[in-house]
Design an enzyme around this catalytic site. Structure first.
Site, PDB file in Angstrom:
ATOM      1  N   SER A 285      43.093  35.529  45.918  1.00 40.87           N
ATOM      2  CA  SER A 285      43.077  36.210  44.628  1.00 40.87           C
ATOM      3  C   SER A 285      41.703  36.768  44.306  1.00 40.87           C
ATOM      4  O   SER A 285      40.701  36.059  44.352  1.00 40.87           O
ATOM      5  CB  SER A 285      43.519  35.211  43.546  1.00 40.87           C
ATOM      6  OG  SER A 285      42.926  35.526  42.316  1.00 40.87           O
ATOM      7  N   LYS A 286      41.706  38.043  43.995  1.00 35.77           N
ATOM      8  CA  LYS A 286      40.456  38.720  43.658  1.00 35.77           C
ATOM      9  C   LYS A 286      39.836  38.068  42.413  1.00 35.77           C
ATOM     10  O   LYS A 286      38.621  37.911  42.321  1.00 35.77           O
ATOM     11  CB  LYS A 286      40.756  40.195  43.414  1.00 35.77           C
ATOM     12  CG  LYS A 286      39.627  40.961  42.791  1.00 35.77           C
ATOM     13  CD  LYS A 286      38.937  41.864  43.775  1.00 35.77           C
ATOM     14  CE  LYS A 286      37.889  42.705  43.063  1.00 35.77           C
ATOM     15  NZ  LYS A 286      36.694  42.900  43.868  1.00 35.77           N
ATOM     16  N   SER A 287      40.688  37.677  41.451  1.00 36.46           N
ATOM     17  CA  SER A 287      40.133  37.140  40.207  1.00 36.46           C
ATOM     18  C   SER A 287      39.555  35.734  40.414  1.00 36.46           C
ATOM     19  O   SER A 287      38.815  35.239  39.577  1.00 36.46           O
ATOM     20  CB  SER A 287      41.190  37.135  39.101  1.00 36.46           C
ATOM     21  OG  SER A 287      42.264  36.312  39.479  1.00 36.46           O
TER      22      SER A 287
END
Ligand code: GLU
Length: 515
Positions: A285-287
């Site tokens: 996940s980028k976040s």
């Protein structure tokens, strides 16, 4: 039957590695089967729309070498390929479903729905719409529509029975209809929900194979009911297992990291007494700070290495082979090799792939790739980048390492005389001092015009032989004295050549003064 696959990203502003992998598999399957690969932009969630995000999709695919046969920018017979431009297409299909009883108008107010949702939450039940408006008479519906009341159109899921479908990876998936919600198909603004649009689009675009993340697995039975309601043949479904990672986890709202605890619930501490972050298995996940495709590119990973690594993250070729070009993958990829269990993104493994790919580049290609990174640390007018890149190619894993590997050439680092001590070379500061004093006049005697690796090598080694020193006892100190580093690309002669005579002598004298 011609195979038609599609990649249907929502414009989020970056290319998630999991999405790129989906794009790759979808593309490769179409190529392998001699079919068509279609790009469709799913931008109906206008609130989430990020400006420039569609360009990110085009650019990422272009960089990756994934070319689509039909899409918003290249056109095709099933356009438009941007969902927001298709918005008038969906309502007639929904109305057809209303006619056949597979869908119905719903006029429920937000207040009523919120109340029901809160009620379900209080009871700890999953919320489901109670089919309240299904019982409205045709006349009443007509009257309320004519009066301009706000409405949505809902899918009428059968109250009992089963809904299922066959998935190429998960096999036969079946659920009780009683567990499914009467999802909204057309929203109050007239736009379709994703749940409806994907079915209409896939059918009207002639998609034969739907490959996507397994987060859609639980909705697929509903989609299949829609295909049945229309009397359409559903596509082959291929729900891909997710790309996972072992990494830290931070709460999205508070920004706090989950910390590691021992069996008593106490924080685990590192050697400095600081609490240690927990490492969990979670979706990439980028976040959460995991890299996107663009992040990896800007760190200096090579596109070919990323693609090769990604394709193997969830797909196994027959045989032991690990290295594939995109072209080779187009000829090899199959659905049988797709994994049934989640795969784990491992940056160290990707780095290993990258190093292998760097080694395989021609010297010219490596120089071209390395030059911008070298220029972050060195003035190209002052240093021989070609020679430098020859020395660096075999020891570079990721291009972003290059500035740190060469910055000692731009500025002599501070170093401790302890660096002169090397057991195997039988040197120490004292031996070094004697060696450097012997070599200083020898180097001074090499004319500027002859300052190249061959002359330096021949002249210095002759002097070393004459003095009775061992090569290591002279060359190790010389390299340390002019680089200040224990590890350098190339040895003493290469570094002396790269620095030039003036700078070499200046560094040598400074280091001698320190001894
Ligand atoms: N727009 C969806 C996404 O980005 C695609 C889902 C699908 O492939 O059907 O997740």
């Amino acid at each position: 039957m011609e195979v038609r696959t599609r990649f249907a990203p929502s414009p989020t502003g970056f290319m998630h590695l999991g999405n790129l992998r989906t794009a790759l598999y979808t593309y490769l399957y179409a190529r392998r089967m001699g079919g068509k690969f279609i790009l469709r932009i799913e931008d109906t969630d206008q609130e989430r729309e990020v400006p420039g995000a569609v360009d990110v999709i085009y650019n990422s695919l272009r960089t990756a070498g994934i070319t689509h046969d039909e899409g918003p920018d290249v056109g095709g017979p099933c356009g438009p390929y941007i969902q927001s431009q298709r918005k008038d297409m969906y309502l007639p299909y929904a109305e057809k479903l209303v006619e056949t009883g597979h869908a119905y108008y719903c006029f429920c107010t937000k207040e009523r729905l919120d109340e029901a949702r809160a009620e379900a939450e209080k009871k700890g039940e999953a919320y489901k719409y109670d089919k309240h408006c299904l019982s409205l008479s045709k006349e009443e519906v007509r009257r309320r529509l004519a009066a301009g009341e706000s409405y949505v159109i809902r899918q009428n899921i059968p109250a009992e029975g089963k809904a299922g479908f066959d998935d190429a990876i998960y096999g036969h998936v079946e659920v009780d209809c009683s567990t499914l919600d009467d999802n909204v198909l057309i929203k109050a603004d007239g736009l379709p929900t994703y749940n409806f649009a994907n079915v209409i689009d896939d059918h009207t675009m002639g998609i034969t194979h739907v490959m996507r993340g397994n987060e859609y697995l639980s909705s697929a039975p509903k989609y299949n009911l829609l295909y049945e309601a229309f009397g359409w043949t559903p596509p082959v479904y291929i729900h891909l297992t997710p790309v996972m990672v072992e990494g830290t986890y931070r709460n999205k709202k508070t920004g706090e990291y989950l910390m590691a605890t021992d069996e008593n619930g106490n924080h685990v501490l590192d050697e400095n007494g600081d609490p240690v972050k927990a490492i969990v298995k979670r979706k990439l996940s980028k976040s959460q700070g995991d890299p996107s495709f663009e992040d990896l590119l800007s760190e200096g990973y090579l596109t070919e290495a990323i693609i090769n690594y990604l394709v193997l993250l969830g797909w196994s070729p027959r045989g032991e082979r690990e290295f594939f070009t995109l072209k080779e993958l187009e000829e090899t990829f199959d659905l049988e090799g797709l994994s049934k269990s989640p795969s784990f993104f491992d940056k160290a493994k990707l780095t290993w792939f990258n190093a292998e790919y760097i080694r395989k580049l021609s010297p010219e290609a490596f120089l071209e790739a390395a030059a911008p990174w070298l220029a972050k640390a060195l003035d190209p007018a002052k240093f021989d980048f070609k020679r430098l890149s020859e020395l660096l190619q075999a020891r570079t894993e990721v291009l972003c390492q290059l500035p740190d590997m060469v910055d000692f050439l731009a500025k002599m680092p501070d170093f401790d005389n302890a660096l002169y001590t090397h057991k195997k070379m039988k040197t120490n500061p004292e031996v070094a001092k004697a060696a450097l004093e012997t070599l200083r006049p020898v180097l001074e005697g090499v004319p500027e015009s002859d300052w190249n690796e061959t002359t330096l090598h021949d002249t210095v080694l002759a002097a070393v032989a004459e003095s009775g020193m061992k090569n290591g006892q002279a060359l190790w100190p010389l390299r340390i004295a002019i680089s200040g580093r224990e590890n350098t690309p190339g040895g003493a002669f290469e570094i002396a050549y790269l620095l030039g005579k003036e700078e070499t002598m200046r560094r040598l004298d400074a280091s001698l003064r320190k001894l």
